[in-house]
Every structure is written in structure tokens, then in C-alpha cells.
Design a protein around this motif. Structure first.
Motif, PDB file in Angstrom:
ATOM      1  N   THR A   2       0.850  -1.186   0.000  1.00  0.00           N
ATOM      2  CA  THR A   2       0.000   0.000   0.000  1.00  0.00           C
ATOM      3  C   THR A   2       0.889   1.240   0.000  1.00  0.00           C
ATOM      4  O   THR A   2       2.065   1.173   0.359  1.00  0.00           O
ATOM      5  CB  THR A   2      -0.917   0.067   1.252  1.00  0.00           C
ATOM      6  OG1 THR A   2      -0.113   0.302   2.404  1.00  0.00           O
ATOM      7  CG2 THR A   2      -1.709  -1.215   1.436  1.00  0.00           C
ATOM      8  N   GLU A   3       0.283   2.375  -0.384  1.00  0.00           N
ATOM      9  CA  GLU A   3       1.062   3.616  -0.405  1.00  0.00           C
ATOM     10  C   GLU A   3       1.311   4.148   0.992  1.00  0.00           C
ATOM     11  O   GLU A   3       2.347   4.750   1.268  1.00  0.00           O
ATOM     12  CB  GLU A   3       0.327   4.675  -1.234  1.00  0.00           C
ATOM     13  CG  GLU A   3       0.483   4.423  -2.715  1.00  0.00           C
ATOM     14  CD  GLU A   3      -0.187   5.478  -3.566  1.00  0.00           C
ATOM     15  OE1 GLU A   3      -0.493   6.576  -3.047  1.00  0.00           O
ATOM     16  OE2 GLU A   3      -0.408   5.194  -4.749  1.00  0.00           O
ATOM     17  N   ASP A   4       0.335   3.950   1.876  1.00  0.00           N
ATOM     18  CA  ASP A   4       0.451   4.559   3.209  1.00  0.00           C
ATOM     19  C   ASP A   4       0.858   3.576   4.312  1.00  0.00           C
ATOM     20  O   ASP A   4       1.163   3.992   5.425  1.00  0.00           O
ATOM     21  CB  ASP A   4      -0.867   5.262   3.586  1.00  0.00           C
ATOM     22  CG  ASP A   4      -2.085   4.349   3.467  1.00  0.00           C
ATOM     23  OD1 ASP A   4      -1.908   3.110   3.459  1.00  0.00           O
ATOM     24  OD2 ASP A   4      -3.207   4.877   3.384  1.00  0.00           O
ATOM     25  N   GLY A   5       0.852   2.303   4.016  1.00  0.00           N
ATOM     26  CA  GLY A   5       1.229   1.312   5.027  1.00  0.00           C
ATOM     27  C   GLY A   5       0.153   1.035   6.056  1.00  0.00           C
ATOM     28  O   GLY A   5       0.357   0.227   6.957  1.00  0.00           O
ATOM     29  N   ASP A   6      -0.998   1.696   5.900  1.00  0.00           N
ATOM     30  CA  ASP A   6      -2.081   1.493   6.870  1.00  0.00           C
ATOM     31  C   ASP A   6      -2.859   0.227   6.504  1.00  0.00           C
ATOM     32  O   ASP A   6      -3.022  -0.087   5.321  1.00  0.00           O
ATOM     33  CB  ASP A   6      -3.033   2.684   6.869  1.00  0.00           C
ATOM     34  CG  ASP A   6      -2.375   3.941   7.413  1.00  0.00           C
ATOM     35  OD1 ASP A   6      -1.268   3.842   7.967  1.00  0.00           O
ATOM     36  OD2 ASP A   6      -2.983   5.025   7.264  1.00  0.00           O
ATOM     37  N   GLY A  23      -6.275  -2.998   2.947  1.00  0.00           N
ATOM     38  CA  GLY A  23      -5.714  -1.654   2.910  1.00  0.00           C
ATOM     39  C   GLY A  23      -5.840  -1.046   1.532  1.00  0.00           C
ATOM     40  O   GLY A  23      -6.564  -1.542   0.676  1.00  0.00           O
ATOM     41  N   GLY A  24      -5.137   0.069   1.353  1.00  0.00           N
ATOM     42  CA  GLY A  24      -5.124   0.713   0.053  1.00  0.00           C
ATOM     43  C   GLY A  24      -6.287   1.653  -0.175  1.00  0.00           C
ATOM     44  O   GLY A  24      -6.662   1.894  -1.314  1.00  0.00           O
ATOM     45  N   GLY A  25      -6.869   2.169   0.896  1.00  0.00           N
ATOM     46  CA  GLY A  25      -7.968   3.123   0.749  1.00  0.00           C
ATOM     47  C   GLY A  25      -9.260   2.497   1.225  1.00  0.00           C
ATOM     48  O   GLY A  25     -10.023   1.947   0.446  1.00  0.00           O
ATOM     49  N   LEU A  26      -9.484   2.541   2.525  1.00  0.00           N
ATOM     50  CA  LEU A  26     -10.697   1.978   3.112  1.00  0.00           C
ATOM     51  C   LEU A  26     -11.615   3.114   3.499  1.00  0.00           C
ATOM     52  O   LEU A  26     -11.206   4.263   3.603  1.00  0.00           O
ATOM     53  CB  LEU A  26     -10.335   1.172   4.365  1.00  0.00           C
ATOM     54  CG  LEU A  26      -9.382  -0.005   4.130  1.00  0.00           C
ATOM     55  CD1 LEU A  26      -8.881  -0.542   5.449  1.00  0.00           C
ATOM     56  CD2 LEU A  26     -10.081  -1.093   3.350  1.00  0.00           C
TER      57      LEU A  26
END
Ligand code: 5GP
Length: 116
Positions: A78-82, A106-109
Motif C-alpha cells: 500500500t502507499e500509506d502502510g495502513d 488496505g489501500g484506501g478503506l
């Protein structure tokens, strides 16, 4: 003897499935039916624990390894690691494969978290 789970059969190369990454005791797959832009499964190579409660009771170090591995994969994919980590536990909670596994989402939830 217990039948091999679908994840064991993928690990053993008996049915198709790309193993994204592995450690001595864990491996990761992309979920075949993604519920988020990034949806990975992190799975112990042993299928002796059907769910996370049994894993935690029997081998807490392996559960800690699983969470560490999930975090590493989220950072890579993912881009943000979240990420959100989900363990469905029991058929009435949506569990369909009784070989413990974590869903790494992840990846935009949605901003709304589970139960909020
Ligand atoms: P559960 O419902 O037990 O929490 O999660 C099982 C997950 O395994 C589901 O999200 C389902 O989409 C995934 N799954 C089932 N069969 C396969 C398969 O053959 N390959 C992969 N990569 N995922 C699978």
C-alpha cells in the motif's frame, strides 16, 4: 487425519495460487475475492490451529510473527502502510476456511471503522 485445507493445498502446489511472500512459518496470498483495493491473507504454514483464539492460546509467538509479517506486507503493498487486520472466528462470523488466517485490508478503506 484432517483433510488438507485449501490454503495447505495452495502451499503444497496442489491447486493454483501465487504465494506473494513467506517466512519459515507463514505465507501470504492475495485473496481470490478482494474486499478492498489491497486484500491479502497471512496464513501459518501449519493448519493445526483452526482460528485465532486457538493460535493465541497455543503459540502466541506465532501470532506475533503473523502480525509483524502483516505489517511488513501492508508497507510493501500500500502507499500509506495502513491496514486493517481481520480474523473471522466461527462460521456465524463469516469464517469459511478453518485454518487460521488474517485478512490484511488496505489501500484506501472507508473512514468508518468496524463497529464505529
Ligand atoms: P474466511 O471467510 O474464512 O475468513 O476467509 C477465507 C478467504 O479465503 C475468503 O476471503 C476467500 O475469498 C479466500 N479464498 C477462498 N478460496 C481461495 C483460493 O483458492 N485462493 C485464494 N487466494 N483465496 C481464497
Amino acid at each position: 487425519m484432517t483433510e488438507p485445507s485449501i490454503f495447505t493445498r495452495i502451499l503444497n502446489g496442489e491447486i493454483p495460487g501465487e504465494i506473494l511472500a513467506e517466512t519459515d512459518r507463514l505465507f501470504a496470498l492475495r485473496d481470490i475475492a478482494p474486499q478492498a483495493p489491497v486484500h491479502l491473507l497471512v496464513i501459518p504454514k501449519t493448519q493445526e490451529y483452526p482460528n485465532v483464539a486457538e493460535l493465541a492460546a497455543a503459540d502466541p509467538a506465532l501470532l506475533a510473527e503473523l502480525i509483524e509479517f502483516a505489517e511488513k506486507l501492508a508497507v510493501e503493498h500500500t502507499e500509506d502502510g495502513d491496514f486493517r487486520l481481520v480474523f473471522n472466528t466461527g462460521a456465524n462470523a463469516g469464517q469459511t476456511v478453518f485454518h487460521v488466517h488474517a485478512h490484511v485490508l488496505g489501500g484506501g478503506l472507508s473512514e468508518r471503522s468496524v463497529g464505529a
